[in-house]
Scaffold this motif. Structure first.
Motif, PDB file in Angstrom:
ATOM      1  N   MET A   1       9.009  18.711  23.089  1.00  0.00           N
ATOM      2  CA  MET A   1       9.745  19.639  21.797  1.00  0.00           C
ATOM      3  C   MET A   1      10.613  19.664  21.062  1.00  0.00           C
ATOM      4  SD  MET A   1       7.397  23.601  23.345  1.00  0.00           S
ATOM      5  CE  MET A   1       7.723  24.450  21.345  1.00  0.00           C
ATOM      6  N   ILE A   2      11.101  19.920  19.783  1.00  0.00           N
ATOM      7  CA  ILE A   2      12.219  19.814  19.650  1.00  0.00           C
ATOM      8  C   ILE A   2      12.690  20.403  18.558  1.00  0.00           C
ATOM      9  CG2 ILE A   2      13.424  18.065  17.601  1.00  0.00           C
ATOM     10  CD1 ILE A   2      11.412  15.769  18.348  1.00  0.00           C
ATOM     11  N   PHE A   3      13.951  21.412  19.131  1.00  0.00           N
ATOM     12  CA  PHE A   3      14.089  22.320  18.170  1.00  0.00           C
ATOM     13  C   PHE A   3      16.088  21.824  17.281  1.00  0.00           C
ATOM     14  CE2 PHE A   3      11.991  23.319  21.688  1.00  0.00           C
ATOM     15  CZ  PHE A   3      11.027  25.001  21.044  1.00  0.00           C
ATOM     16  N   SER A   4      16.115  22.556  16.038  1.00  0.00           N
ATOM     17  CA  SER A   4      17.249  22.190  15.631  1.00  0.00           C
ATOM     18  C   SER A   4      18.037  23.420  15.645  1.00  0.00           C
ATOM     19  CB  SER A   4      16.960  22.191  14.261  1.00  0.00           C
ATOM     20  OG  SER A   4      18.332  22.225  13.514  1.00  0.00           O
ATOM     21  N   THR A  16      17.703  30.235  24.454  1.00  0.00           N
ATOM     22  CA  THR A  16      17.221  28.727  25.282  1.00  0.00           C
ATOM     23  C   THR A  16      18.185  28.189  26.041  1.00  0.00           C
ATOM     24  OG1 THR A  16      16.405  28.564  23.161  1.00  0.00           O
ATOM     25  CG2 THR A  16      16.583  25.816  24.172  1.00  0.00           C
TER      26      THR A  16
END
Length: 205
Positions: A1-4, A16
């Protein structure tokens, strides 16, 4: 998973970070509400670590209250420039958690949790009875970071106190702290904490 991070709400970023920067040591901070030190504030902070050894400087990163005003520990440090930072043990987890409550300024977390104080020899403040480690500190530097802002407080350790029951002299004459006996508390995300677990050594090659 990638979060900006740039696209996330600040609360989601905090949520987070506190789940992935683990485990974190917990600073249990005792600070005076008044110049005489008759009224004291006690609060835990897990945005905490050592940043320098000469001089010995620790870092506390403290946010604001829900209404945007300074938290009592931050206010006290900025106004009176001193505090005692404790490393609590896992047996004290309930008291540590309870002292995180947001009370009105001057209300006593010590009375709320039944914590007792003892003399801290050579220091103008007392320390918590039962905490295995205490450090008398003075404010070294204050830096505002971020949009709210967050208050980054660098404090210089002026005196260490380590319970004789958790330390010993090694074969080189140095004081060694036995982590298994300290049983320090580690902060995770949300309301989660962790025990130290197995201690092991890696041999340098």
């Amino acid at each position: 998973m990638i979060f900006s991070a740039h696209e996330m709400a600040p609360a989601d970023v905090y949520h987070t970070l506190t789940q992935i920067i683990i485990p974190r040591p917990v600073a249990w901070v005792l600070s005076p509400n008044d110049e005489a030190g008759d009224s004291l504030n006690l609060a835990p902070f897990s945005f905490f670590n050592a940043v320098c050894s000469d001089p010995p400087v620790l870092m506390l990163s403290i946010g604001t209250k829900a209404d945007g005003t300074l938290k009592d520990s931050c206010r006290n440090l900025l106004e009176r420039k001193r505090c005692v930072i404790h490393i609590g043990s896992e047996e004290q987890v309930q008291a540590i958690s309870d002292t995180a409550r947001e009370l009105a300024f001057g209300d006593s977390e010590l009375e709320l949790t039944g914590q007792e104080l003892v003399e801290f020899q050579g220091v103008g403040m007392k320390r918590l009875q039962g905490a295995p480690i205490a450090m008398a500190c003075s404010l070294h530097q204050h830096i505002e970071v971020g949009n709210k802002p967050q208050h980054l407080l660098l404090v210089e350790v002026e005196q260490f106190w380590i319970d004789d029951a958790v330390c010993y002299r090694d074969d080189k004459g140095r004081t060694r702290v036995d982590a298994d006996k300290v049983r320090p508390l580690a902060r995770l995300g949300g309301s989660e904490y962790a025990r130290l677990g197995e201690v092991f050594r890696v041999v340098r090659r």
